[in-house]
Design a protein around this motif. Structure first.
Motif, PDB file in Angstrom:
ATOM      1  N   GLN A  84       0.863  -1.210  -0.036  1.00  0.00           N
ATOM      2  CA  GLN A  84      -0.061   0.080  -0.022  1.00  0.00           C
ATOM      3  C   GLN A  84       0.969   1.152  -0.025  1.00  0.00           C
ATOM      4  O   GLN A  84       0.568   2.222  -0.914  1.00  0.00           O
ATOM      5  N   THR A  85       1.787   1.258   1.041  1.00  0.00           N
ATOM      6  CA  THR A  85       2.804   2.664   0.959  1.00  0.00           C
ATOM      7  C   THR A  85       3.469   2.583  -0.572  1.00  0.00           C
ATOM      8  O   THR A  85       3.633   3.844  -0.932  1.00  0.00           O
ATOM      9  N   ALA A  86       3.868   1.474  -0.977  1.00  0.00           N
ATOM     10  CA  ALA A  86       4.751   1.684  -2.072  1.00  0.00           C
ATOM     11  C   ALA A  86       4.031   2.125  -3.468  1.00  0.00           C
ATOM     12  O   ALA A  86       4.558   2.783  -4.196  1.00  0.00           O
ATOM     13  N   SER A  87       2.615   1.931  -3.296  1.00  0.00           N
ATOM     14  CA  SER A  87       2.003   2.398  -4.299  1.00  0.00           C
ATOM     15  C   SER A  87       1.375   3.865  -4.134  1.00  0.00           C
ATOM     16  O   SER A  87       0.504   4.575  -4.803  1.00  0.00           O
ATOM     17  N   ASP A  88       1.687   4.492  -2.914  1.00  0.00           N
ATOM     18  CA  ASP A  88       1.282   5.944  -2.520  1.00  0.00           C
ATOM     19  C   ASP A  88       2.324   6.851  -2.626  1.00  0.00           C
ATOM     20  O   ASP A  88       3.459   6.886  -2.073  1.00  0.00           O
ATOM     21  N   GLY A  89       2.311   7.462  -3.884  1.00  0.00           N
ATOM     22  CA  GLY A  89       3.521   8.371  -4.120  1.00  0.00           C
ATOM     23  C   GLY A  89       3.976   9.694  -3.221  1.00  0.00           C
ATOM     24  O   GLY A  89       4.948   9.679  -2.900  1.00  0.00           O
ATOM     25  N   ASP A  90       2.748   9.789  -2.377  1.00  0.00           N
ATOM     26  CA  ASP A  90       2.932  10.862  -1.191  1.00  0.00           C
ATOM     27  C   ASP A  90       3.947  10.277  -0.125  1.00  0.00           C
ATOM     28  O   ASP A  90       4.631  11.031   0.662  1.00  0.00           O
ATOM     29  N   ALA A  91       3.660   9.078   0.060  1.00  0.00           N
ATOM     30  CA  ALA A  91       4.195   8.314   1.178  1.00  0.00           C
ATOM     31  C   ALA A  91       5.996   8.156   0.658  1.00  0.00           C
ATOM     32  O   ALA A  91       6.782   8.348   1.740  1.00  0.00           O
ATOM     33  N   GLY A  92       5.995   8.121  -0.237  1.00  0.00           N
ATOM     34  CA  GLY A  92       7.476   7.805  -0.665  1.00  0.00           C
ATOM     35  C   GLY A  92       8.189   8.963  -0.793  1.00  0.00           C
ATOM     36  O   GLY A  92       9.365   9.036  -0.294  1.00  0.00           O
ATOM     37  N   ALA A  93       7.370  10.042  -1.048  1.00  0.00           N
ATOM     38  CA  ALA A  93       8.248  11.475  -0.995  1.00  0.00           C
ATOM     39  C   ALA A  93       8.313  11.858   0.672  1.00  0.00           C
ATOM     40  O   ALA A  93       9.357  12.542   0.941  1.00  0.00           O
ATOM     41  N   ALA A  94       7.464  11.428   1.259  1.00  0.00           N
ATOM     42  CA  ALA A  94       7.409  11.932   2.762  1.00  0.00           C
ATOM     43  C   ALA A  94       8.676  11.137   3.224  1.00  0.00           C
ATOM     44  O   ALA A  94       9.409  11.445   4.162  1.00  0.00           O
ATOM     45  N   ALA A  95       8.955   9.810   2.944  1.00  0.00           N
ATOM     46  CA  ALA A  95       9.910   8.971   3.441  1.00  0.00           C
ATOM     47  C   ALA A  95      11.045   9.453   3.010  1.00  0.00           C
ATOM     48  O   ALA A  95      12.136   9.548   3.900  1.00  0.00           O
ATOM     49  N   ASP A  96      11.462   9.993   1.983  1.00  0.00           N
ATOM     50  CA  ASP A  96      12.553  10.445   1.522  1.00  0.00           C
ATOM     51  C   ASP A  96      12.850  11.891   2.314  1.00  0.00           C
ATOM     52  O   ASP A  96      14.014  12.193   2.547  1.00  0.00           O
ATOM     53  N   ALA A  97      11.768  12.525   2.418  1.00  0.00           N
ATOM     54  CA  ALA A  97      12.064  13.824   3.220  1.00  0.00           C
ATOM     55  C   ALA A  97      12.332  13.462   4.667  1.00  0.00           C
ATOM     56  O   ALA A  97      13.456  13.969   4.901  1.00  0.00           O
TER      57      ALA A  97
END
Length: 93
Positions: A58-71
């Motif tokens: 679910q997280t991998a398919s959520d583009g916002d979650a990936g950007a938040a994790a990167d930040a």
């Protein structure tokens, strides 16, 4: 501890519920790892593993979650002092 506030989720959370749905939802680079974990799991661990990997998919398919994790990893995520968070949360009750 600090965290960036996120707005409410706009509708129901669509989490994959079956092994096949999880596999399809995972990015290709994680599918072999998922299969290896399943292959090596003892039966009593399967329920928890499927739930955990459903969240990963679910997280991998959520583009916002990936950007938040990167930040968060890079130290550029917005932060808030915990002393400011509790009064804000109390006002929401």
């Amino acid at each position: 501890m600090s965290a960036e506030p996120r707005g409410p989720v706009p509708g129901p959370i669509d989490r994959p519920r079956t092994v096949g749905a999880i596999r399809r939802a995972l990015p290709p680079e994680l599918r072999d790892r998922f299969q290896t974990v399943l292959d090596d799991a003892v039966p009593e661990d399967l329920f928890a593993l499927v739930a955990q990997w459903a969240a990963v998919a679910q997280t991998a398919s959520d583009g916002d979650a990936g950007a938040a994790a990167d930040a968060v990893r890079s130290g550029t995520a917005a932060t808030h002092e915990i002393g400011d968070v509790f009064p804000a949360l109390a006002g929401m009750l």
